[in-house]
Design a protein around this motif. Structure first.
Motif, short mmCIF file in Angstrom:
data_model
loop_
_atom_site.label_atom_id
_atom_site.label_comp_id
_atom_site.label_asym_id
_atom_site.label_seq_id
_atom_site.Cartn_x
_atom_site.Cartn_y
_atom_site.Cartn_z
N VAL A 23 -6.08 -33.73 6.26
CA VAL A 23 -5.89 -34.09 4.86
C VAL A 23 -4.57 -33.48 4.39
CG1 VAL A 23 -7.23 -32.16 3.96
CG2 VAL A 23 -6.95 -34.21 2.57
N GLU A 82 1.08 -24.42 9.29
CA GLU A 82 0.15 -24.70 8.18
C GLU A 82 -1.23 -24.24 8.65
OE1 GLU A 82 0.18 -28.79 6.89
OE2 GLU A 82 2.32 -28.76 6.39
N GLU A 141 -5.15 -23.85 8.47
CA GLU A 141 -6.16 -24.72 7.86
C GLU A 141 -7.56 -24.42 8.40
OE1 GLU A 141 -4.93 -28.79 7.61
OE2 GLU A 141 -2.86 -28.17 7.16
N ASP A 167 -1.94 -26.72 11.61
CA ASP A 167 -1.36 -28.07 11.58
C ASP A 167 0.15 -27.89 11.70
OD1 ASP A 167 -0.34 -30.56 10.90
OD2 ASP A 167 -1.02 -30.46 8.80
N LYS A 205 4.02 -34.96 12.84
CA LYS A 205 2.70 -34.32 12.80
C LYS A 205 1.90 -34.39 14.10
CE LYS A 205 1.93 -32.92 8.46
NZ LYS A 205 1.58 -31.51 8.16
#
Ligand code: MN
Length: 234
Positions: free
Chosen positions: A36, A85, A87, A116, A137
């Motif tokens: 997300v 990132e 998460e 991420d 990504k």
């Protein structure tokens, strides 16, 4: 007897990607990885967006991009701006479509702490050009992740510190209770867009403080009530 011959693959099939389950030898087989975007208000703001106006949006990483604990995160090709990132990772033991909010948590097998990893330069170019995000990504080894902790052991964490340090310096800090879209909402929402299945992982978004890493850095992450992770950039 007229038996049908067993049909053969023309190639050796790729191995099923897995995550270890903490506290034993069992493996969780990974089906898909959903992520997300902008699920913490302070991170949405740091990326230049208004956190109040947007419904959740999702992208995917390939299941074989998982890097288990104990291995390094290999710095990827084609980027000079690779960001961390941290998460919460939600692992599903069952799925479905149109899952009602009140049944969503029944789908959760357990939780892990993941990264991420993002080629921010390539993601930025893609955003500007209105192109898809895969190169930013979904690159090789873009999803380092600790072992899974079953709900039977840790319950459903909804609050507590989330932080990431690089070489001992705190970069990201937040709290699980700052998630804009909560775990049941994400599962229910995603199940209207995709058929969720046992083995799916959902990376639940990152707090503010994302930043670049370089080779030799050590990333240490923590989510209260879930786990601590450690990955070296090589
Ligand atoms: Mn993210």
């Amino acid at each position: 007897m007229n038996e049908m011959p067993q049909r053969q693959y023309v190639l050796e099939p790729a191995a099923v990607p897995t995550l270890a389950v903490a506290g034993g030898e069992a493996l969780f087989p990974i089906h898909r990885i959903y992520c997300v975007g902008r699920n913490f208000a302070d991170h949405a703001i740091e990326m230049g967006h208004d956190p109040d106006k947007e419904p959740p949006f999702f992208f995917q990483k390939n299941p074989d991009t998982i890097v288990p604990m104990g291995q390094d995160f290999p710095y990827p090709s084609a980027s000079n701006d690779v960001h961390h990132e941290i998460e919460l990772v939600v692992a599903l033991s069952k799925g479905g479509t149109d899952i009602p909010l009140e049944n969503a948590l029944d789908c959760v097998y357990g939780y892990a702490v993941g990264l991420d990893m993002t080629r921010r330069d390539l993601q930025g170019e893609a955003k500007k050009a209105g192109r898809p995000w895969e190169t930013g990504k979904a690159f090789e080894a873009s999803a380092p992740c600790g072992p899974l902790h079953p709900v039977s052991a840790i319950g459903h964490p909804t609050q507590g510190a989330v932080w990431l340090k690089v070489n001992g310096e705190t970069r990201q800090a937040g709290d699980l209770n700052q998630m804009i879209w909560k775990v049941p909402e994400m599962i229910s929402y995603l199940s209207r867009l995709f058929e969720l299945k046992a083995g799916d992982l959902i990376f639940a978004g990152t707090p503010a403080g994302v930043g670049a890493v370089t080779r030799g850095d050590e990333m240490v992450g923590h989510i209260a009530g879930v786990d601590d992770i450690r990955f070296r950039v090589s």
